[in-house]
Design an enzyme around this catalytic site. Structure first.
Site, PDB file in Angstrom:
ATOM      1  N   GLY A  10      -3.601 -22.344 -30.278  1.00 13.09           N
ATOM      2  CA  GLY A  10      -2.743 -23.376 -29.648  1.00 13.09           C
ATOM      3  C   GLY A  10      -3.536 -24.082 -28.358  1.00 13.09           C
ATOM      4  N   SER A  11      -2.670 -24.555 -27.534  1.00 14.96           N
ATOM      5  CA  SER A  11      -3.456 -25.420 -26.244  1.00 14.96           C
ATOM      6  C   SER A  11      -3.979 -24.473 -25.417  1.00 14.96           C
ATOM      7  CB  SER A  11      -2.140 -26.007 -25.718  1.00 14.96           C
ATOM      8  OG  SER A  11      -1.429 -27.040 -26.285  1.00 14.96           O
ATOM      9  N   THR A  12      -3.990 -23.084 -25.586  1.00 15.04           N
ATOM     10  CA  THR A  12      -4.966 -22.377 -24.673  1.00 15.04           C
ATOM     11  C   THR A  12      -6.428 -22.759 -24.962  1.00 15.04           C
ATOM     12  OG1 THR A  12      -4.839 -20.567 -26.116  1.00 15.04           O
ATOM     13  CG2 THR A  12      -3.375 -20.611 -24.236  1.00 15.04           C
ATOM     14  N   SER A  67      -0.863 -30.941 -21.390  1.00 15.84           N
ATOM     15  CA  SER A  67      -1.361 -30.396 -22.373  1.00 15.84           C
ATOM     16  C   SER A  67      -1.020 -31.308 -23.642  1.00 15.84           C
ATOM     17  CB  SER A  67      -0.069 -29.249 -22.926  1.00 15.84           C
ATOM     18  OG  SER A  67      -0.727 -28.598 -24.169  1.00 15.84           O
TER      19      SER A  67
END
Length: 656
Positions: free
Chosen positions: A384-386, A440
């Protein structure tokens, strides 16, 4: 003139009177001298009568007379008793062999004896010279027993010397089936004591071709005492160690477990099998046919050499705290499981690595057992956004953007027939790179990746460690999944920069944040700090060499942006009072995109002087799936525990 008839002897019959006189004369035996002086003539032979049947009536004896037929049988009148005359009995002279015959027989006897002695000599030569070693080995095999002495397995300690896995001395019951007279009776007596299967034990004790079979492995002292009271010939004991874990399932998937023979079957027990095993020894004893040791018999002992000890980087108290916090977090989120890692940024030491299994109908959520997979390195998930950290760091490093560069950030955009949108509240139509990271934004990150390009984006994914195992080289560790550059497309360049369409492990994702925290250079993780050899000498493991991925300036810029995520962005619930924290949330749908999510948060603290980095991954949360609500609070709790344990002083002041 009629010729008188001859009798059965071939001579004419005597006159009747002469016959009667001869019959009445007593026979007398001739001496040897008389026999030699006798007139030469035919030796009279007795007349043999054919045998008569017992039931036949005896007929009177007929006497043949010359010039007439046999006289009729006389009437049974009493005869006058005649005077007995001595009868002569002919005695044959003793047989005397000729000298030639004697010589032949003696020669034959001599040849037979000679052949006999030659055969005995050949057999003696075979026994004493040619086959000496073979027959000596056969004899030794009948009375000498070799009993293996397993080596004591090395212990595993945490970084402060606390026991995580130790080997405790036990006794193993064994038997020699060749000297057991009644296998069924032995099995019936031993089964209630050792708890074995009677049929299997009976079959084992019936193997007459074996000199060593196990009755029961690694039994306690009470069981040993009961078996000794039976006083069964052929049953004995041998020392053997048993693997025990004093803290139960603490760090179970990390440590792994061993089998009955103390062979590693999972985790570090398997990975460091060569160092932990040691060198086995043997005990050679001489026994009598009843299996009892001979008092003056042969006895040799080759002592076993224990294996080396492992000193891990794990802290057992922090490991316990992380596991308990993770259990509570998984329970609150009603998730199927979770994992968390805490790492020292400066050394790469893994201080805690926890895996938790979610609740089922039969049990509550609990730490995974030693036979479970280590989720931190074996399970992959969409980050995901990491993953936006890699996209932004690559763009800054290549000069494709700066923290203040502006990009269009529509609420949604369609690429290749797939719609990509930003979740949550609406935001401005254009934002800087710093704002894109703080909020994000998916659409903003896609714009940054387009400017970076496919080749450079792929190069940075691999430079940060995706697609390859980490330096831990843990058993069963996954490489993760990323597309080959040749298979990139418009949709993949929209999905992967935002953390979709790829799969990584929690350890790989944490490596990205430790690289940023370490000034742009990798800090390879490690689990073993040192080994201690059997002589007690400690051998420290040097830190692994690092590699530069981005410049310190790029790393500092990204670190500052990640700090704003916690201060005012999607990761506000990851804040820790008194410490400056930097990190990033990650929320992603799991393939095949049926509604299950993965929520994660990765970060480090203090942000101005990073000491510790951590990651929390919650698999399939049910109550809330946004990482800022599920994973960020759990990260804050775990990181705070680690900072206090490491005695890291609070941050000096506010963000400049």
């Amino acid at each position: 003139m009629t010729r008188p008839r001859e009798g059965r002897t071939g001579r004419p019959p005597r006159p009747a009177g002469q016959q009667a006189a001869t019959a009445t004369r007593p026979r007398r035996s001739l001496s040897y001298a008389e026999y030699l002086r006798r007139p030469v003539g035919r030796v009279p032979q007795p007349v043999r009568q054919p045998p008569r049947h017992p039931r036949e009536t005896p007929q009177p004896r007929r006497t043949l007379t010359p010039n007439r037929k046999a006289a009729p049988a006389r009437s049974a009148k009493p005869k006058p008793e005649a005077k007995s005359t001595p009868k002569l009995r002919v005695v044959a002279p003793p047989w005397t062999p000729s000298p030639a015959v004697t010589r032949r027989r003696l020669l034959a006897l001599l040849v037979v004896l000679l052949l006999l002695f030659v055969g005995v000599g050949v057999r003696l030569v075979d026994l004493q010279a040619v086959g000496r070693e073979r027959y000596s080995a056969l004899g030794a095999n009948q009375r000498v027993r070799t009993i293996p002495l397993p080596a004591e397995r090395g212990s595993i300690f945490d970084r402060s010397g606390q026991d995580l896995a130790v080997s405790v001395p036990h006794q193993t019951v064994w038997a020699d089936p060749r000297v057991i007279p009644d296998p069924a009776g032995y099995a019936a007596q031993l089964t209630p004591i050792v708890g074995a299967d009677e049929a299997k034990l009976r079959d084992a004790l019936s193997q007459r071709d074996k000199a060593f079979v196990y009755v029961a492995r690694k039994v306690d002292d009470a069981t040993v005492a009961e078996v000794k009271r039976l006083k069964l010939p052929g049953v004995d004991f041998v020392p053997e160690s048993k693997r025990e874990y004093p803290n139960g399932t603490l760090a179970g998937p990390l440590l792994g477990f061993v089998g009955t023979d103390n062979t590693g079957l999972g985790g570090l027990e398997t990975q460091f099998e060569g160092q932990l095993t040691g060198h086995p020894g043997e005990l050679v004893v001489e026994l009598d046919p009843q299996g009892r040791e001979l008092p003056d018999g042969e006895q040799q002992v080759e002592p076993a050499r224990r294996g080396s000890d492992l000193v891990l980087t794990i802290d057992d108290s922090l490991q316990y705290s992380v596991e308990q916090a993770l259990v509570e977090g998984v329970t609150e989120a009603k998730a199927s499981g979770g994992t968390s890692i805490v790492m020292d940024v400066q050394t790469g030491d893994i201080l805690a690595m926890a895996s938790v299994d979610g609740a089922t109908r039969d049990r509550k959520a609990q730490p995974a057992g030693p036979d479970a997979l280590n989720r931190a390195v074996t399970h992959v998930y969409p980050p995901g956004s990491t993953n936006k950290v890699i996209t932004v760091a690559g763009a800054l490093e290549d000069g494709a953007a700066t923290p203040d560069s502006w990009f269009d950030t529509p609420q949604s955009m369609s690429i290749g027939g797939t719609e990509y949108r930003d979740e949550g509240e609406s935001h401005p139509a254009a934002m800087t790179v710093a704002d894109i990271v703080r909020n994000s934004s998916n659409t903003g990150t896609i714009q940054i990746a387009r400017r970076l390009g496919e080749e450079r984006f792929d190069a940075y994914l691999r430079a940060f460690g995706f697609g390859a195992r980490t330096s831990l080289q843990f058993p069963g560790e996954s490489n993760g999944t990323i597309l080959p550059l040749a298979e990139y497309s418009d949709t993949s360049m929209a999905s992967m920069p935002t953390g979709n369409g790829i799969a990584v492990t929690a350890m790989q994702m944490l490596d990205v944040f430790t690289t940023i925290a370490n000034g742009g250079s990798t800090r390879p993780p490690r689990l073993v700090a040192a080994t201690i050899d059997p002589d007690g000498v400690r051998h420290d493991q040097p830190p692994l060499a690092s590699e530069r991925v981005v410049s310190p300036e790029t790393a500092a810029a990204v670190r500052a942006m990640l700090e704003t995520v916690v201060q005012s962005g999607t990761g506000k619930k990851a804040a820790i009072e008194g410490f400056r924290v930097a990190g990033k949330t990650g929320t992603a749908r799991k393939p095949p995109y049926t509604g299950e999510y993965v929520a994660s948060f990765a970060g480090f603290a203090p942000a101005d002087a990073p000491r510790l980095a951590a990651i929390v991954v919650i698999d399939e949360p049910q109550t809330e799936y946004y990482a800022g609500q599920v994973a960020a609070p759990l990260f804050a709790r775990i990181m705070e525990l680690a900072l206090h344990l490491e005695q890291v002083p609070p941050s000096g002041g506010p963000v400049p």
